[in-house]
Structure formats: C-alpha cells, structure tokens
Design a protein around this motif. Structure first.
Motif, mmCIF file in Angstrom:
data_model
loop_
_atom_site.group_PDB
_atom_site.id
_atom_site.type_symbol
_atom_site.label_atom_id
_atom_site.label_comp_id
_atom_site.label_asym_id
_atom_site.label_seq_id
_atom_site.Cartn_x
_atom_site.Cartn_y
_atom_site.Cartn_z
ATOM 1 N N GLY A 523 0.769 -1.232 0.000
ATOM 2 C CA GLY A 523 0.000 0.000 0.000
ATOM 3 C C GLY A 523 0.797 1.278 0.000
ATOM 4 O O GLY A 523 0.226 2.370 0.032
ATOM 5 N N LEU A 524 2.118 1.175 -0.063
ATOM 6 C CA LEU A 524 2.939 2.380 0.018
ATOM 7 C C LEU A 524 2.729 3.273 -1.192
ATOM 8 O O LEU A 524 2.580 4.493 -1.072
ATOM 9 C CB LEU A 524 4.405 1.986 0.173
ATOM 10 N N ARG A 525 2.711 2.663 -2.373
ATOM 11 C CA ARG A 525 2.464 3.448 -3.586
ATOM 12 C C ARG A 525 1.128 4.174 -3.497
ATOM 13 O O ARG A 525 1.027 5.380 -3.786
ATOM 14 C CB ARG A 525 2.482 2.542 -4.815
ATOM 15 N N GLN A 526 0.092 3.450 -3.096
ATOM 16 C CA GLN A 526 -1.243 4.036 -3.034
ATOM 17 C C GLN A 526 -1.306 5.180 -2.023
ATOM 18 O O GLN A 526 -1.997 6.181 -2.244
ATOM 19 C CB GLN A 526 -2.263 2.950 -2.684
ATOM 20 N N GLU A 527 -0.569 5.055 -0.915
ATOM 21 C CA GLU A 527 -0.553 6.125 0.075
ATOM 22 C C GLU A 527 0.105 7.376 -0.481
ATOM 23 O O GLU A 527 -0.401 8.498 -0.281
ATOM 24 C CB GLU A 527 0.172 5.649 1.338
ATOM 25 N N LEU A 528 1.217 7.217 -1.199
ATOM 26 C CA LEU A 528 1.860 8.380 -1.810
ATOM 27 C C LEU A 528 0.962 9.013 -2.870
ATOM 28 O O LEU A 528 0.859 10.241 -2.963
ATOM 29 C CB LEU A 528 3.200 7.980 -2.421
ATOM 30 N N TYR A 529 0.307 8.171 -3.680
ATOM 31 C CA TYR A 529 -0.642 8.705 -4.657
ATOM 32 C C TYR A 529 -1.724 9.537 -3.965
ATOM 33 O O TYR A 529 -2.078 10.638 -4.403
ATOM 34 C CB TYR A 529 -1.307 7.558 -5.422
ATOM 35 N N ALA A 530 -2.256 8.998 -2.865
ATOM 36 C CA ALA A 530 -3.337 9.689 -2.160
ATOM 37 C C ALA A 530 -2.861 11.027 -1.603
ATOM 38 O O ALA A 530 -3.596 12.036 -1.644
ATOM 39 C CB ALA A 530 -3.882 8.801 -1.036
ATOM 40 N N LEU A 531 -1.636 11.063 -1.087
ATOM 41 C CA LEU A 531 -1.108 12.310 -0.541
ATOM 42 C C LEU A 531 -0.880 13.342 -1.643
ATOM 43 O O LEU A 531 -1.148 14.540 -1.454
ATOM 44 C CB LEU A 531 0.205 12.023 0.196
ATOM 45 N N ILE A 532 -0.391 12.898 -2.798
ATOM 46 C CA ILE A 532 -0.225 13.815 -3.928
ATOM 47 C C ILE A 532 -1.582 14.315 -4.409
ATOM 48 O O ILE A 532 -1.778 15.515 -4.672
ATOM 49 C CB ILE A 532 0.545 13.124 -5.079
ATOM 50 N N ASP A 533 -2.564 13.400 -4.510
ATOM 51 C CA ASP A 533 -3.895 13.787 -4.983
ATOM 52 C C ASP A 533 -4.542 14.792 -4.044
ATOM 53 O O ASP A 533 -5.286 15.688 -4.482
ATOM 54 C CB ASP A 533 -4.779 12.548 -5.119
ATOM 55 N N ARG A 534 -4.262 14.671 -2.752
ATOM 56 C CA ARG A 534 -4.830 15.624 -1.790
ATOM 57 C C ARG A 534 -4.262 17.014 -2.036
ATOM 58 O O ARG A 534 -4.984 18.022 -1.916
ATOM 59 C CB ARG A 534 -4.523 15.158 -0.373
ATOM 60 N N GLU A 535 -2.966 17.083 -2.399
ATOM 61 C CA GLU A 535 -2.385 18.382 -2.721
ATOM 62 C C GLU A 535 -3.002 18.951 -3.996
ATOM 63 O O GLU A 535 -3.226 20.164 -4.105
ATOM 64 C CB GLU A 535 -0.862 18.259 -2.874
ATOM 65 N N ILE A 536 -3.290 18.089 -4.960
ATOM 66 C CA ILE A 536 -3.954 18.532 -6.187
ATOM 67 C C ILE A 536 -5.322 19.116 -5.864
ATOM 68 O O ILE A 536 -5.700 20.197 -6.359
ATOM 69 C CB ILE A 536 -4.077 17.357 -7.181
ATOM 70 N N GLU A 537 -6.069 18.435 -5.016
ATOM 71 C CA GLU A 537 -7.399 18.926 -4.622
ATOM 72 C C GLU A 537 -7.290 20.255 -3.898
ATOM 73 O O GLU A 537 -8.096 21.176 -4.126
ATOM 74 C CB GLU A 537 -8.083 17.890 -3.730
ATOM 75 N N ASN A 538 -6.306 20.392 -3.012
ATOM 76 C CA ASN A 538 -6.140 21.653 -2.287
ATOM 77 C C ASN A 538 -5.789 22.797 -3.233
ATOM 78 O O ASN A 538 -6.289 23.920 -3.096
ATOM 79 C CB ASN A 538 -5.039 21.502 -1.233
ATOM 80 N N ALA A 539 -4.928 22.518 -4.222
ATOM 81 C CA ALA A 539 -4.562 23.561 -5.179
ATOM 82 C C ALA A 539 -5.777 24.012 -5.976
ATOM 83 O O ALA A 539 -5.988 25.215 -6.191
ATOM 84 C CB ALA A 539 -3.475 23.044 -6.117
ATOM 85 N N LYS A 540 -6.596 23.055 -6.395
ATOM 86 C CA LYS A 540 -7.783 23.408 -7.174
ATOM 87 C C LYS A 540 -8.794 24.178 -6.337
ATOM 88 O O LYS A 540 -9.577 24.985 -6.871
ATOM 89 C CB LYS A 540 -8.410 22.142 -7.743
ATOM 90 N N ALA A 541 -8.779 23.930 -5.028
ATOM 91 C CA ALA A 541 -9.717 24.628 -4.135
ATOM 92 C C ALA A 541 -9.166 25.960 -3.650
ATOM 93 O O ALA A 541 -9.818 26.656 -2.862
ATOM 94 C CB ALA A 541 -10.041 23.733 -2.935
ATOM 95 N N GLY A 542 -7.958 26.330 -4.118
ATOM 96 C CA GLY A 542 -7.382 27.613 -3.733
ATOM 97 C C GLY A 542 -6.664 27.591 -2.403
ATOM 98 O O GLY A 542 -6.268 28.638 -1.888
ATOM 99 N N ARG A 543 -6.463 26.401 -1.826
ATOM 100 C CA ARG A 543 -5.733 26.286 -0.560
ATOM 101 C C ARG A 543 -4.245 26.109 -0.842
ATOM 102 O O ARG A 543 -3.860 25.683 -1.940
ATOM 103 C CB ARG A 543 -6.270 25.109 0.266
ATOM 104 N N PRO A 544 -3.374 26.431 0.131
ATOM 105 C CA PRO A 544 -1.940 26.193 -0.067
ATOM 106 C C PRO A 544 -1.685 24.731 -0.424
ATOM 107 O O PRO A 544 -2.259 23.827 0.187
ATOM 108 C CB PRO A 544 -1.328 26.555 1.290
#
Length: 731
Positions: A523-544
């Motif tokens: 699950g390590l790959r999936q965890e890193l993917y999820a953390l990157i995707d969360r940053e993508i979501e934050n950027a799209k929402a205007g958050r740091p």
C-alpha cells in the motif's frame, strides 16, 4: 505461483485524474541510464573543485571510478544481455537497448577522458605537496634498491607467470581482475612467446615506500619494471596492463527451493560472468592484445584504451595517506544529549518521547546501544531486526548474537539479495544461526529493504514495544558518510504495525489494518498517490498546496506522472534527488512548478523524506511528514518490502521538516539544479552561501538536544534565506 499481492501497474497514466493530458513518453522522461551517468559527472566534478582539500578530491575521483565499475557490471551488462537475446523492450523515454548502449558508450568515453585529465592534474598537485606516484625510472638509488628487494621478497613469490599457448589453458580472469601480458623472445633460439601474470586481489594496488616522504608505485608498474627477474633468458619485447569487468547481476529463479544454496551457486556464476568491458593501456603490445581479445571472447564487450591509469577506483589506497592537512577537518559525531541525560539508557529516553538521530552528525552508536542494551536487559524478551547491509565488522550482529546467547528470542531477517553484499550476508546468517538466532531470508520474489528493529520489553504487568525505523542500513562504515535518519518510538501503534511487518516477511501474512505504517508492495504506492492527490485537490480549491521530497532516485513513471499532474494543478513541488531522476522539471505546461536539485558534498545524501503541505503553507506544523526506506522507483514500490513512517511527534516533526529537509532545499554551496533537457547546472552560491552539511555539523538536532541545550539557540532556517527557493514557495 506467487503468494504475494499483485503489484499495481506503474506504467503509463493508470489512475491519473481524468482531466490530465500528458505528452508522449519521450517528452516526459529522461533516460535512466544517462541520468545516472550525469550523477557520476557531478561526483567527478568534485574531484576538480579547488575548494576541496587535495586528498578529498582524489577520493571523489576514486569514487567516480568505483561507481562507473558498478554501472558497467550491472546496468550495461543488462542491456548487453537484452541485445544478445533479441529483446527490444524500450525504456521509458522510448529508446531500445541498442540505442541506449550507443548513447552510453559516447558518455563513457567522455567520462573516461575527464577522469584521466583529473588524475594527471591531481598527480601533479600531489607531487607538489609531498606525495609522489612514481615509476622505477624516476627514483633515487636507495628507493630503487628497496623496490627491487620488495619485489623479490614480497611480490614475486605471490604471482605466477603462465605461458599462453596450446599446452597451457588460458587462465580465468576474475571480475575486476587486473593482469599483465608480456611478449617475450627466447634468447637461445629467437622463439616468441606470450606470458600472462594475473595480479592477486590480495596485493595492494599502490605500494608505499617506507620513509617520511610519501612515495607510491603501482603494483603493475613495479612488476613490469622487474619482470626480467621472472623471465631469465628472455628478452621482453612488449608489455601491457589490462583489467576486466564482467556481468555481475544475479538472477534467481522464483521457484528456488533453497534460497541459501541458490545464492551460493549464483555468486559463483557471477564471478565467471560474461566480459562486459576490457580496459587496456594505450601502448598495450599489439601481439599480446590480439591474443587477449581472442581468448576472452569479447562478444558485445566494450574495449577502452587509456593513456593514463586503468582502474581509477584503486586510488583510494593513496587517500589513506596520513596527511590531515590535505583532508577535511576531522569530525566526531555527537551522541544525543537527551539520551545522555537518561544516563545513556536508550529505553528510558525513547519512553519519554520519540527521537530522531541524524547520521552521520549524530552517532550510529545510539542504534548499536539500542540493541546492546536490549541484549543485556533481563526484562527484554524478544528482538526482531531486518538486516539489508551490515558490513563485515558489525556491532549490531554481535549484539544480536549476545542476545540469543542470553536466552532471548531473536529473529533476524537477512536479505541475501543485497547486491555485492550477498556473500557477507551469508556469513552473518550462518553465524547468527549457530548462536541460536531464528534467521529468515524473506521472499524469493522481493528484496526486504525496510530498515526496522523492534524490542519487546516486560514493563509492569505487560509488555512495551520499542521500535527503530531507519532510512539507511545497519552498516558501521556507511553510517559515517551517509546522511540518514534513525527514528525511535515506543508508541504502541508503531509497535503493532512493526510486528505485522515482520509477520509478513517471516510468515507471508499480509498486513491488514495498519495503524500508521505504509508497506510496499502492498500500500505504500497508493498512500503516496493519495497524498499527492490531496495536494492537487487543495490547489484546485485555492488552498496552499506544496510537496517537498528528498530521495536518492526517481524513475517510476507512475509517480512521475502523478507529480506532473500536481504541477499542472498548481502544486509547488521541490525535490532533492541525489542520483537518477527521470523526471524533467521546468517544462511549460508539464512541470513548470517542479524544481529538482542534487546535493553532492562531503557526505552522501541518503535519507528519504516526503512532506505534504496538507492545506497549510510549507513549512508548517500541520504538514504531513514521512520518512522511508523507499525511493521513487518501481523496484522499491512494487518489488521490495519497504516501510514508510509518518512523523507525528512535534519536536521530531520540526527537526525533519524545518531542519533537515529545509536545510537541503536552502543549500547553495553543494547543489546542482536539474534542467528541462536533463543536464545539471551548479547552483551559484550567492551573496549568502549556505552549506547544509556544515550547518548540521555545527548545530545540535532538535529532538536529540537535552535540557542543558534547550536554552542554546539553533539557528532557525527560513525560506527567505535563499532567493531561489523563496521565489518558488513564497508566492
């Protein structure tokens, strides 16, 4: 049939957000092999850097030679094998094996030329500083007499000349073996013969003449000078030194019934692997050269002729000369004050709160003491440890043996597939087993690369588990020069997860419902993917939204594409990647928000740290920070057992994020920046140069300092300290 979970597909755009449109692979990735050669270019560049002490520059030159040997024996050998078997599998950047070999050959020629120029310049400077590398034609009579006596008494009894003719089979030349060929004419009848002298590995490459003045001569030069003593009655018409590199990769069948026996057999095969590269002196005798080429069977091998020194890595013998004025100032690692305040009791200090040891600035003895104290503690009932590389003089191994002999339950996971340490690990495994340690070799299909140790101790009415998670190996030599992190905790959640990790390796029990750890290949790959995707979501929402990463290699295409998607979404990505990086930063529309740098200096950057803004401006107390044994390579994510550890303790979090990782980002004195075309440019130091290695050597770590040091100020790092970094992260 494999009992392991199916690894995810890391190629292509699998799992990417649907609105991400990426260019073709050739435009997205830099070739892995050429990127590695760029890393060795950076190492070699340090050999000609005047600001370094002279013998340290010589050390960098030697390291560049050793690195290149391994590259040829493993990476080039693999490509040669693919070409010979007709495999046309293209690399991530679209090159066939034969195309890669062509590009590699050009680069190797350039590197070899640069190495020889560096050696000529360094040799001249060494002579000016009282360290002379000579041949026997340029020494005084007293030195000549000593060399002659040394040859007759110490060298000639060890070496064995062998005629090369139908009556004498051609001798086997070992991997990395050096030899000499002599073309001789018998004086009695004028008949010409060829003699070979293989240089035993036990003989030192450079011999030092006794005396206050440092005078060295290479073993091949010494033998050639006094070869007449070996061949009385013959005239020496020509001579030449050569060196052989062979295919050194080990392939193991998945259905191997006995892993130990299989590896012992594979190691023997490796010694006799196909010749991949032959190095010759420029003036090698033509008759002898033809014979050598025919006898070695150079199918697909590269032949390199040099007008300088063959086997550049052998210069490490001269680096050991006792000249502190020509080396870095000596440095003694600190022992963490917080552990000393507990009278050296590691368990008491860890029980108080989590701690990170930053090697080599803080002593590896803390890790050794952790195991030693566990071995001697009557309340400790069990020790489990994963060993990838432990070196040939390992205090950790001895502590595990002492624990087993003291009646404790000791389990050691010994990884036999640790490249070039296979034989040493087999030795340790046998020694551990004889002491009563339960030795497990893990998986045939996977390397166990995680650096984990756990100690179960009886306390009160129950048991407490103490854990060590590392980014580097339990190796007494590399811990003095590799920058790594050792994380200690007594948090029960980590203890439960560590136990599940060991059960996975020893009993194939797939860990489920992990509390804190992420483990590959599950699950390590999936965890890193999820953390990157969360940053993508934050950027799209205007958050740091930002990602800071530090690792050794980045080649996994799935992870690279995920980072491209993050860049396209506006996530600021800063990466410190020491070696290979197949990602191409700074390309408009693809990676314009990604910056990659490499640090090459006194110490070898080795720790893996992954930090995510988590909706707050980096660096932040609320950032997600993790350390790991894994790089961003498909082998780490899909074909190895790795561990990724979240950092939650506030002090340790600050140390890893705002001290270790930030200092690496701020470094300007030892940094190279990766360009979009795959080239690296040295970073300009600027008006206020910053050296992260010097900073760590002169400042205590945050989690390791004790009460006596709390009042002492550790300089607080800030992004504004480096304009280049500020422009990326403060906008």
């Amino acid at each position: 049939m494999s009992i392991l979970p199916q690894a995810s597909n890391d190629h292509g755009d699998d799992g990417l957000p649907p609105d991400v449109d990426l260019p073709d692979a050739e435009e997205r990735y830099t070739n892995r092999e050429l990127s590695w050669l760029s890393f060795n270019d950076r190492v070699l560049a340090e050999a000609v850097r005047a600001r370094y002490p002279l013998l340290e520059r010589l050390r960098f030159l030697s390291i560049s030679g050793s690195n290149l040997d391994e590259f040829v024996m493993i990476r080039v050998a693999g490509l040669v094998g693919q070409v010979q078997r007709g495999i046309e599998r293209v690399s991530s950047d679209g090159l066939t094996p034969s195309q890669q070999l062509s590009d590699i050959s050009e680069r190797l020629d350039r590197i070899a030329t640069a190495q020889q120029k560096a050696w000529r310049d360094l040799r001249s400077e060494l002579a000016e500083n009282g360290i002379r590398i000579v041949d026997t034609n340029r020494v005084d009579s007293a030195t000549y007499r000593w060399l002659k006596e040394h040859f007759l008494n110490e060298i000639m009894p060890v070496i064995t000349p062998q005629a090369i003719d139908p009556a004498h089979p051609f001798p086997f030349v070992a991997n990395r073996g050096m030899g000499l060929l002599f073309t001789l004419t018998r004086q009695s009848d004028g008949e010409q013969i060829i003699e070979m002298v293989l240089i035993p590995a036990a003989l030192r490459r450079f011999i030092r003449v006794p005396g206050e003045e440092a005078i060295y001569i290479s073993i091949e030069n010494l033998i050639c000078r006094f070869a007449g003593k070996m061949f009385p009655g013959y005239t020496i018409e020509g001579d030449g030194a050569f060196r052989v590199l062979r295919d050194s990769d080990i392939e193991i069948e998945e259905e191997a019934e006995d892993l130990v026996r299989t590896f012992r057999s594979a190691i023997q095969r490796r010694r006799r692997g196909q010749v991949i590269q032959l190095e010759l002196e420029e003036d090698f005798d033509p008759v002898a050269e033809r014979t050598l080429r025919q006898q070695l069977g150079l199918h697909g091998a590269t032949v390199i002729k040099t007008d300088g020194m063959i086997g550049i890595e052998g210069l490490d013998r001269i680096v050991s000369e006792d000249r502190p004025d020509l080396k870095f100032d000596s440095y003694s690692p600190r022992y963490p004050e917080r552990i000393l305040e507990h009278d050296g009791d590691c368990f008491s200090a860890i029980r108080e709160k989590d701690i990170v040891i930053h090697h080599p600035y803080e002593s590896f003895e803390v890790v050794v003491d952790f195991i030693r104290q566990a071995a001697a503690d009557p309340d400790v009932v069990a020790i489990k440890q994963a060993l990838y590389r432990a070196g040939n003089q390992s205090a950790v191994i001895n502590a595990l043996i002492a624990a087993a002999e003291a009646g404790k339950t000791v389990t050691a996971v010994v990884e036999l597939k640790a490249r070039f340490d296979e034989e040493q690990n087999l030795v340790w495994a046998s020694k551990l087993e004889r002491a009563g340690v339960q030795v497990v070799y893990g998986f045939v299909e996977l390397k166990t690369h995680a650096k984990v140790a756990m100690v179960v101790r009886r306390e009160g009415d129950g048991f407490r588990t103490y854990c060590h998670f590392g980014t580097g190996n339990y190796h007494p030599v590399t811990t003095k020069i590799y920058t790594d992190l050792s994380f200690f905790t007594a948090d029960p959640k980590f203890g439960r997860d560590a136990a599940k990790l060991f059960n996975f390796v020893t009993g194939y029990v797939e860990p489920r419902s992990l509390n804190v750890l992420s483990v590959s290949p599950i699950g390590l790959r999936q965890e890193l993917y999820a953390l990157i995707d969360r940053e993508i979501e934050n950027a799209k929402a205007g958050r740091p939204a930002a990602i800071w990463m530090k690792c050794n290699q980045v080649t996994d295409t799935g992870m690279i594409d995920r980072l491209y998607a993050a860049s396209a979404a506006g996530v600021e990505v800063q990466m410190v990647v020491r070696g290979i990086c197949a990602l191409r930063p700074g390309i408009p529309g693809l990676s314009e928000n990604i910056r990659v740098k490499s640090i090459i200096g006194r110490f070898l950057e080795h720790s893996r740290i992954y930090a995510f803004a988590n909706g707050y401006k980096l660096p932040s107390e609320r950032a997600r920070v993790l350390i790991s044994s894994a790089d961003l390579m498909s082998r780490n994510l899909d074909r190895r057992v790795e561990a990724m550890v979240p950092i939650r303790n506030r002090t340790v979090h600050d140390q890893v994020l705002q001290q270790v990782l930030l200092a690496n980002l701020l470094d300007t004195e030892q940094s190279w920046e990766l360009q979009p075309n795959g080239d690296y440019e040295r970073v300009e130091p600027g008006e206020q140069p910053f050296n992260c290695h010097r900073y760590f050597m002169t400042n205590p770590s945050l989690s390791g300092r004790g009460g006596a040091l709390v009042a002492s100020r550790v300089p607080k790092l800030a992004l504004r300290s480096a304009k280049r970094v500020k422009n990326r992260s403060d906008d």
